[in-house]
Design a protein around this motif. Structure first.
Motif, PDB file in Angstrom:
ATOM      1  N   LEU A  15       5.269  -8.305   8.759  1.00  9.09           N
ATOM      2  CA  LEU A  15       4.661  -7.982   9.406  1.00  9.09           C
ATOM      3  C   LEU A  15       4.700  -7.643  11.087  1.00  9.09           C
ATOM      4  N   HIS A  16       5.617  -8.321  11.619  1.00 12.16           N
ATOM      5  CA  HIS A  16       5.953  -8.434  13.295  1.00 12.16           C
ATOM      6  C   HIS A  16       7.662  -7.133  12.881  1.00 12.16           C
ATOM      7  N   LEU A  17       7.830  -7.345  12.258  1.00 14.97           N
ATOM      8  CA  LEU A  17       9.347  -6.036  11.666  1.00 14.97           C
ATOM      9  C   LEU A  17       8.387  -5.144  11.410  1.00 14.97           C
ATOM     10  N   ALA A  18       7.859  -4.617  10.793  1.00 11.50           N
ATOM     11  CA  ALA A  18       7.080  -3.785  10.600  1.00 11.50           C
ATOM     12  C   ALA A  18       6.692  -2.643  11.572  1.00 11.50           C
ATOM     13  N   ARG A  19       5.876  -3.946  12.534  1.00 18.41           N
ATOM     14  CA  ARG A  19       5.132  -3.039  13.681  1.00 18.41           C
ATOM     15  C   ARG A  19       6.884  -3.294  14.966  1.00 18.41           C
ATOM     16  N   ARG A  20       7.434  -3.609  14.499  1.00 14.53           N
ATOM     17  CA  ARG A  20       8.305  -3.429  15.608  1.00 14.53           C
ATOM     18  C   ARG A  20       9.239  -1.762  15.044  1.00 14.53           C
ATOM     19  N   LEU A  21       9.405  -1.935  14.067  1.00 12.70           N
ATOM     20  CA  LEU A  21       9.992  -0.981  13.172  1.00 12.70           C
ATOM     21  C   LEU A  21       9.615   0.591  13.341  1.00 12.70           C
ATOM     22  N   LEU A  22       8.096   1.266  13.419  1.00  9.35           N
ATOM     23  CA  LEU A  22       7.263   1.843  13.314  1.00  9.35           C
ATOM     24  C   LEU A  22       5.886   2.507  14.560  1.00  9.35           C
TER      25      LEU A  22
ATOM     26  N   LEU B 187       1.728   3.959  14.023  1.00  9.58           N
ATOM     27  CA  LEU B 187       2.319   3.728  12.333  1.00  9.58           C
ATOM     28  C   LEU B 187       1.824   2.543  11.662  1.00  9.58           C
ATOM     29  N   PHE B 188       2.072   1.492  12.451  1.00 11.58           N
ATOM     30  CA  PHE B 188       2.115  -0.196  12.291  1.00 11.58           C
ATOM     31  C   PHE B 188       0.102   0.110  11.328  1.00 11.58           C
ATOM     32  N   ASN B 189      -0.571   0.936  12.473  1.00 17.50           N
ATOM     33  CA  ASN B 189      -2.232   0.301  12.540  1.00 17.50           C
ATOM     34  C   ASN B 189      -2.106   1.062  10.946  1.00 17.50           C
ATOM     35  N   THR B 190      -1.844   2.562  10.958  1.00 19.37           N
ATOM     36  CA  THR B 190      -2.017   3.896   9.778  1.00 19.37           C
ATOM     37  C   THR B 190      -1.301   1.968   8.763  1.00 19.37           C
ATOM     38  N   LEU B 191      -0.454   2.055   8.574  1.00 18.05           N
ATOM     39  CA  LEU B 191       0.509   1.002   7.032  1.00 18.05           C
ATOM     40  C   LEU B 191      -0.939   0.129   6.549  1.00 18.05           C
ATOM     41  N   MET B 192      -1.608  -0.703   7.973  1.00 20.18           N
ATOM     42  CA  MET B 192      -2.407  -1.642   7.372  1.00 20.18           C
ATOM     43  C   MET B 192      -3.841  -1.238   6.909  1.00 20.18           C
ATOM     44  N   LYS B 193      -4.257  -0.010   7.771  1.00 26.99           N
ATOM     45  CA  LYS B 193      -5.940  -0.052   6.721  1.00 26.99           C
ATOM     46  C   LYS B 193      -5.478   0.751   5.056  1.00 26.99           C
TER      47      LYS B 193
ATOM     48  N   PRO C  10     -11.057  -4.952  15.142  1.00 28.04           N
ATOM     49  CA  PRO C  10      -9.391  -3.953  15.749  1.00 28.04           C
ATOM     50  C   PRO C  10      -8.806  -4.673  14.472  1.00 28.04           C
ATOM     51  N   VAL C  11      -7.414  -3.965  14.028  1.00 31.55           N
ATOM     52  CA  VAL C  11      -6.391  -4.622  13.655  1.00 31.55           C
ATOM     53  C   VAL C  11      -5.573  -5.959  13.806  1.00 31.55           C
ATOM     54  N   MET C  12      -4.956  -5.554  14.941  1.00 30.36           N
ATOM     55  CA  MET C  12      -3.835  -6.736  15.515  1.00 30.36           C
ATOM     56  C   MET C  12      -4.997  -8.157  16.133  1.00 30.36           C
TER      57      MET C  12
END
Length: 600
Positions: free
Chosen positions: A93-100, A104-110, A553-555
């Protein structure tokens, strides 16, 4: 000021309780007339049979879901079953947040985990889902899922600070609490090994006030969303846990002393609700132990306080802690290791007493708000070293607020060895005092942590040895409560389970006992995003079923999402029924040309 006086003053202010009698109150049964069910009101006519429910009918089970939602469920539940991914999910999850990036990370999680297990970011955004589920017979239990993201070191420091008294922290006093009810650094982070319950750590009285305000908003939202809603609270969010530890220690020692005396009278091994002490023999034991003289105890056990049976049971015994008789200053118990008599009640500083008072006041505020909003309040169960106090305080609230209907629901963890005793004693207390019994039955959320702590600290494991043993206890407790519901139309139970066998058992017993859904006594509960094949068929058949609906909120709900992933790994691995049913429904829609199904 001692804990005895503080508890007596605060609890008596919150709830004026009548003295207990050893004789259970008779259940008034109306005369059965034509078309009247035995045990129910005279105006209530015979009802049709309990509706049949088919949990294998995927078309009905997923009628409320669009095809892309089924695909999302399949994806998320499959990922939850991967040990390799779960072991590294936080890093991923940490890596995805850094890359996106955050957006975009919030969108992916939703689109994935957040969308599966969380309703939305605020009360406004969750309304469509609540209304959608309600249209298909499923209610909502709202929960603001935000948690403080503390490091393990911060959590440990907070726990050690808030679970110790001022004297213990200053090094001027040694805790006389039993090991189970003392803080232990190795288990300071109470989140370890917990997959399905939120954890609160004490920071300040202002933070507790903030938690109370959050609970109040959830109660208000539940009241607006439904005429028959629920809201859930945790008592560790409302005050300093030191008070819960000390009070739990008091209650446990006092209860253990009762069973010690019962064993001396040859009554060991009986169910707690059936164990009765001979008062004359008890008085002799009190004198021999040196607790008080014969002259001092003459007025302790009278017909006015205990009835005329000449015996005393565990409910009478526990009521003595609140007694205003001379007994209150003699509350000592024998230390089984040293043989010495020790004071049962500890001391509070003035500040600690004020903190305890504010905790009780916050509980009172929430209960009053729930009563005004027409929302039932479920008090969640927590760790065993807090739970005796949580249950006792919940009973005090039930005594006060469950007058006309069950407004406050206590939670019973059926993985505990003493779960059946706890359930039967509370049912009996409700009968005697005349308030409405309300309970939520769960298996339990702290098994791994409780077992590890008992082994490391050195006390008896409070958990049943196997999952099968827990299921037996769950069904035994449930059966006892359902029998009570048959004779008492004002009692209610929430069957909070994702286990299909347990739900089937409940439906079978409801049929046998004549408990129709229209009686509004039996509720079912599951988590959002889990076991829709159970929730929605129940709701569409007319049963009262609720989804536990978190939002935020997502985070800020990532800790919650982590636990959902871990819980699904335990629930779903090896039991792939839900995924199989999802695949089956997708194939059916594909073959019948209904892939673009729109719920209606």
């Amino acid at each position: 000021m001692g804990l005895r006086r503080a508890l007596r003053v605060q609890l008596s202010a919150l709830c004026r309780r009548a003295p207990l009698s050893t004789a259970p109150a008779a259940r008034e049964q109306p005369a059965a007339g034509p078309g009247t069910e035995p045990g129910r009101g005279p105006a209530e006519t015979a009802r049709p049979p309990v509706p049949a429910v088919d949990f294998g009918n995927t078309q009905e089970a997923y009628r409320s879901r669009r095809s892309w939602e089924l695909v999302r469920s399949l994806l998320v539940l499959r990922l939850c079953a991967s040990p390799a991914l779960l072991a590294r999910h936080e890093q991923l999850l940490h890596l995805a947040r850094r890359l996106l990036g955050q957006r975009l990370f919030n969108t992916l999680m939703k689109m994935t985990f957040y969308g599966q297990f969380v309703a939305g970011e605020d009360q406004e955004s969750i309304r469509p889902l609540i209304q959608h589920n309600r249209a298909f017979g499923v209610g909502s239990i709202l929960d603001y899922g935000v948690e403080e993201d503390l490091t393990p070191e911060e959590a440990e420091r907070s726990e050690m600070e808030s679970c110790s008294s001022a004297l213990e922290r200053d090094g001027h006093g040694i805790s006389k609490r039993e090991k189970q009810f003392q803080a232990h650094r190795a288990f300071g982070d109470r989140r370890d090994g917990v997959t399905s319950a939120r954890t609160y750590f004490y920071a300040s009285e202002a933070k507790c006030d903030s938690h109370m305000e959050t609970f109040l908003r959830c109660i208000e939202a539940s009241g607006r969303a439904s005429e028959d809603g629920f809201s859930a609270i945790k008592l560790t969010a409302l005050g300093r846990p030191q008070f819960l530890l000390q009070f739990s220690d008091v209650l446990t020692k006092w209860r253990r002393f009762f069973h010690h005396v019962a064993a001396e009278q040859g009554k060991a091994g009986l169910a707690a609700v059936d164990t009765k002490l001979e008062v004359a023999a008890l008085q002799e034991s009190v004198v021999k132990m040196g607790i008080a003289s014969r002259a001092e105890i003459e007025d302790w056990f009278t017909a006015e306080t205990l009835g005329v049976s000449g015996t005393l049971d565990l409910l009478d015994w526990c009521s003595l802690i609140n007694s205003r008789t001379e007994l209150s200053r003699h509350l000592v118990v024998p230390n089984m290791q040293t043989g010495r008599l020790e004071p049962l009640l500890s001391r509070f500083t003035e500040e600690e007493e004020r903190q305890m008072t504010r905790m009780l006041q916050r509980m009172d505020v929430l209960a009053k708000k729930a009563s005004q909003a027409g929302v039932r309040l479920m008090v969640d169960a927590e760790q065993t070293y807090f739970q005796p106090a949580i249950s006792r305080l919940t009973l005090e609230m039930q005594c006060r607020f469950n007058v006309e209907r069950p407004l406050i629901f206590n939670t019973f963890q059926c993985y505990l060895r003493d779960a059946y005793d706890n359930v039967t004693l509370d049912v009996e207390l409700a009968r005697r005092e005349g308030w409405c019994f309300g309970a939520k039955l769960v298996r339990g959320a702290y098994m791994a942590q409780e077992r590890a702590r008992a082994l490391e600290v050195g006390y008896e494991d409070p958990i049943n040895p196997t999952y099968e043993a827990t299921s037996i206890v769950y069904h035994r407790c449930l059966d006892y409560v359902l029998e009570e519901l048959k004779h008492n139309a004002r009692a209610a139970v929430m069957v909070a389970s994702h286990n299909e066998d347990t739900v089937r058992f409940t439906l079978h017993r409801m049929e046998e006992l004549g408990l129709h859904p229209a009686n509004r006594q039996v509720y079912f509960g599951q988590l959002l995003g889990m076991c829709d094949q159970i929730s929605f068929p129940l709701g569409q058949a007319g049963f009262l079923v609720y989804k536990y609906v978190p939002y935020g909120p997502v985070m800020e709900v990532l800790p919650y999402l982590s636990r959902r992933a871990l819980e699904n790994s335990g629930v779903m691995k090896g039991a792939q029924r839900e995924r199989q049913l999802l695949w089956q429904e997708l194939k059916r829609r594909l073959c019948t040309g209904s892939l673009f199904h729109q719920p209606a």
